[in-house]
Design an enzyme around this catalytic site. Structure first.
Site, PDB file in Angstrom:
ATOM      1  N   ARG A 145       0.737  -1.135   0.125  1.00  0.00           N
ATOM      2  CA  ARG A 145       0.028  -0.175   0.168  1.00  0.00           C
ATOM      3  C   ARG A 145       1.172   1.211  -0.300  1.00  0.00           C
ATOM      4  O   ARG A 145       1.584   1.299   0.159  1.00  0.00           O
ATOM      5  CB  ARG A 145      -0.533  -0.223   1.198  1.00  0.00           C
ATOM      6  CG  ARG A 145      -1.960  -1.387   1.293  1.00  0.00           C
ATOM      7  CD  ARG A 145      -2.754  -1.259   2.572  1.00  0.00           C
ATOM      8  NE  ARG A 145      -3.661  -2.002   2.913  1.00  0.00           N
ATOM      9  CZ  ARG A 145      -3.694  -3.579   3.634  1.00  0.00           C
ATOM     10  NH1 ARG A 145      -1.763  -4.119   3.232  1.00  0.00           N
ATOM     11  NH2 ARG A 145      -4.311  -4.603   3.231  1.00  0.00           N
ATOM     12  N   LYS A 170      -2.092  -2.791   7.512  1.00  0.00           N
ATOM     13  CA  LYS A 170      -2.985  -2.472   8.045  1.00  0.00           C
ATOM     14  C   LYS A 170      -3.856  -3.327   8.722  1.00  0.00           C
ATOM     15  O   LYS A 170      -3.254  -4.440   8.669  1.00  0.00           O
ATOM     16  CB  LYS A 170      -3.631  -2.328   6.698  1.00  0.00           C
ATOM     17  CG  LYS A 170      -5.096  -2.118   7.099  1.00  0.00           C
ATOM     18  CD  LYS A 170      -6.112  -2.184   5.592  1.00  0.00           C
ATOM     19  CE  LYS A 170      -7.640  -1.696   5.589  1.00  0.00           C
ATOM     20  NZ  LYS A 170      -8.468  -1.528   4.214  1.00  0.00           N
ATOM     21  N   HIS A 276      -3.000   3.039  -5.686  1.00  0.00           N
ATOM     22  CA  HIS A 276      -4.039   1.587  -5.309  1.00  0.00           C
ATOM     23  C   HIS A 276      -3.813   1.304  -6.709  1.00  0.00           C
ATOM     24  O   HIS A 276      -4.102   0.162  -6.486  1.00  0.00           O
ATOM     25  CB  HIS A 276      -5.044   2.518  -4.499  1.00  0.00           C
ATOM     26  CG  HIS A 276      -4.927   1.530  -3.217  1.00  0.00           C
ATOM     27  ND1 HIS A 276      -4.448   0.963  -2.574  1.00  0.00           N
ATOM     28  CD2 HIS A 276      -6.596   0.179  -3.165  1.00  0.00           C
ATOM     29  CE1 HIS A 276      -4.387  -0.374  -2.137  1.00  0.00           C
ATOM     30  NE2 HIS A 276      -5.631  -0.431  -2.940  1.00  0.00           N
ATOM     31  N   ARG A 279      -1.369  -1.136  -6.506  1.00  0.00           N
ATOM     32  CA  ARG A 279      -1.196  -2.327  -5.981  1.00  0.00           C
ATOM     33  C   ARG A 279      -2.112  -3.469  -6.404  1.00  0.00           C
ATOM     34  O   ARG A 279      -2.322  -4.804  -6.823  1.00  0.00           O
ATOM     35  CB  ARG A 279      -1.731  -1.841  -4.468  1.00  0.00           C
ATOM     36  CG  ARG A 279      -2.131  -2.936  -3.368  1.00  0.00           C
ATOM     37  CD  ARG A 279      -2.833  -2.328  -2.460  1.00  0.00           C
ATOM     38  NE  ARG A 279      -3.174  -3.401  -1.264  1.00  0.00           N
ATOM     39  CZ  ARG A 279      -2.607  -4.055  -0.402  1.00  0.00           C
ATOM     40  NH1 ARG A 279      -1.966  -4.474  -0.474  1.00  0.00           N
ATOM     41  NH2 ARG A 279      -3.478  -5.216  -0.035  1.00  0.00           N
ATOM     42  N   HIS A 302      -3.886  -9.447   3.495  1.00  0.00           N
ATOM     43  CA  HIS A 302      -5.602  -9.627   3.455  1.00  0.00           C
ATOM     44  C   HIS A 302      -6.409 -10.736   4.817  1.00  0.00           C
ATOM     45  O   HIS A 302      -5.270 -12.003   4.626  1.00  0.00           O
ATOM     46  CB  HIS A 302      -6.825  -9.871   2.363  1.00  0.00           C
ATOM     47  CG  HIS A 302      -6.377  -8.532   1.391  1.00  0.00           C
ATOM     48  ND1 HIS A 302      -6.273  -9.172  -0.092  1.00  0.00           N
ATOM     49  CD2 HIS A 302      -6.011  -7.306   0.869  1.00  0.00           C
ATOM     50  CE1 HIS A 302      -6.748  -7.823  -0.750  1.00  0.00           C
ATOM     51  NE2 HIS A 302      -6.571  -7.291  -0.164  1.00  0.00           N
ATOM     52  N   TYR A 311      -9.513  -9.973  -7.208  1.00  0.00           N
ATOM     53  CA  TYR A 311      -9.236 -10.192  -8.260  1.00  0.00           C
ATOM     54  C   TYR A 311      -9.441 -10.691  -9.788  1.00  0.00           C
ATOM     55  O   TYR A 311      -8.710 -10.338 -10.571  1.00  0.00           O
ATOM     56  CB  TYR A 311      -7.603  -9.678  -7.670  1.00  0.00           C
ATOM     57  CG  TYR A 311      -7.067  -8.679  -7.329  1.00  0.00           C
ATOM     58  CD1 TYR A 311      -7.489  -7.413  -6.963  1.00  0.00           C
ATOM     59  CD2 TYR A 311      -7.609  -8.717  -6.065  1.00  0.00           C
ATOM     60  CE1 TYR A 311      -6.702  -6.155  -6.944  1.00  0.00           C
ATOM     61  CE2 TYR A 311      -7.302  -7.675  -5.038  1.00  0.00           C
ATOM     62  CZ  TYR A 311      -7.350  -6.097  -5.183  1.00  0.00           C
ATOM     63  OH  TYR A 311      -6.990  -4.742  -4.881  1.00  0.00           O
TER      64      TYR A 311
END
Length: 331
Positions: A145, A170, A276, A279, A302, A311
């Site tokens: 990120r 994150k 972003h 990414r 994630h 995706y």
């Protein structure tokens, strides 16, 4: 085991000073402090400053959050930020927990992410230069990120083992990212320049990097050591708003954001692409190259595989090139 005593802010202070005092006592990140203060002020002004927050309750919070969803049409994540700020205000500052609240929920954005083709990524990077180009390559090459990129420390780059360690990503999680081989030497040269800049700062009587409180206590001299310096430092030193110390912080996100936006425009790409998007493109291209989705989940950091699965909907697929499993069975 006896629980820790709850912190009580000074009631003589103004409400926003109480909020900041409490946030800093619990060592919230400066970015979180800014976000919480923003939403608490929005809440106070929503009721036209006629009532103190302590005289308002859960119903008033519900009305404000519903206003954000219906009138302001904010994203679900934005509404959640506002909710978190107000939960903190009532639970930790005013000692009046809200309990269960049920505002009108903001709609979740279910649109698939914007993804660039491999040729488009190459065009965008070609239109960038210097440190911004290196950062763009790093984000596309690792899938990290934007904030993870600008917060990288020199010690996070493991040239020997070909790993990049992403700390406190994150969800406050650490993970290991790929180390793109074709920028390894470029990154090594860049780091050597950063080391020279750090040496100049030390000679000038500065050279301390920001460190979270817990790490600062554990590594008392760490802030001045090379491994803790930011890989992408700001051009100028600045005054830390909390400690009042003069330090060289990392670069701002806005610099790379503007550079990518300009590069997309120069490349003649009509897609609404941002930092972003690099990414998103990394994730999609990894799947197209046959990477296992569980491995991709780990690389992206994630928590939920469902986030990674989005995706699969934007991968380039050529149905004519696919083969039925029956054909494989009978061959």
């Amino acid at each position: 085991m006896e629980s820790k005593k709850k912190y009580r802010p000074n009631p003589q202070l103004k409400i926003m000073d109480q909020v900041r005092e409490t946030l800093r006592y619990y060592h919230y990140a400066y970015r979180t402090e800014a976000s919480y203060c923003h939403w608490i002020l929005k809440y106070i002004y929503f009721y036209e400053k006629k009532l103190h927050p302590k005289d308002l309750d859960a119903k008033h919070v519900e009305r404000f959050l519903s206003h954000l969803a219906t009138n302001r049409q904010v994203a679900a994540s934005t509404q959640r930020q506002a909710l978190n700020a107000l939960v903190f205000l009532y639970r930790d500052v005013l000692d009046k927990p809200l309990g269960d609240i049920a505002p009108i929920r903001a709609k979740r954005n279910k649109r698939p992410p914007t993804v660039l083709t491999k040729d488009e990524v190459a065009q965008v990077i070609k239109e960038m230069s210097g440190t911004h180009a290196l950062m763009g390559k790093l984000i596309y090459g690792t899938g990290m990120r934007l904030l993870e990129c600008i917060r990288l420390r020199i010690g996070d780059l493991d040239f020997g083992n070909n790993n990049i360690h992403i700390r406190d990503g994150k969800g406050a999680k650490d993970r290991v990212a790929l180390f793109p081989q074709n920028i390894k030497e470029e990154l090594r040269i860049h780091v050597n320049r950063v080391k020279e800049l750090h040496a100049d700062d030390l000679n000038d009587g500065f050279g301390e990097a920001y460190m979270p409180d817990a790490l600062g206590r554990k590594y008392k001299n760490g802030a001045r050591e090379t491994p803790w310096q930011f890989v992408f430092p700001a051009q100028k030193r600045s005054i830390d708003p909390r400690s009042a110390k003069e330090r060289r912080h990392h670069v701002l996100e806005s610099g790379l954001q503007k550079a990518v936006k300009a590069a997309v425009r120069k490349a003649g790409i009509e897609k609404k692409a941002t930092v972003h998007t690099l990414r998103h493109s990394f994730a999609t291209h990894m799947l197209e190259n046959g990477v296992n989705i569980r491995m991709l989940q780990q690389l992206l950091g994630h928590a939920d595989i469902k986030t990674t699965e989005i995706y699969t909907h934007v991968m380039e697929r050529d149905i004519n090139a696919l083969q039925s499993p029956l054909d494989r069975l009978l061959n």
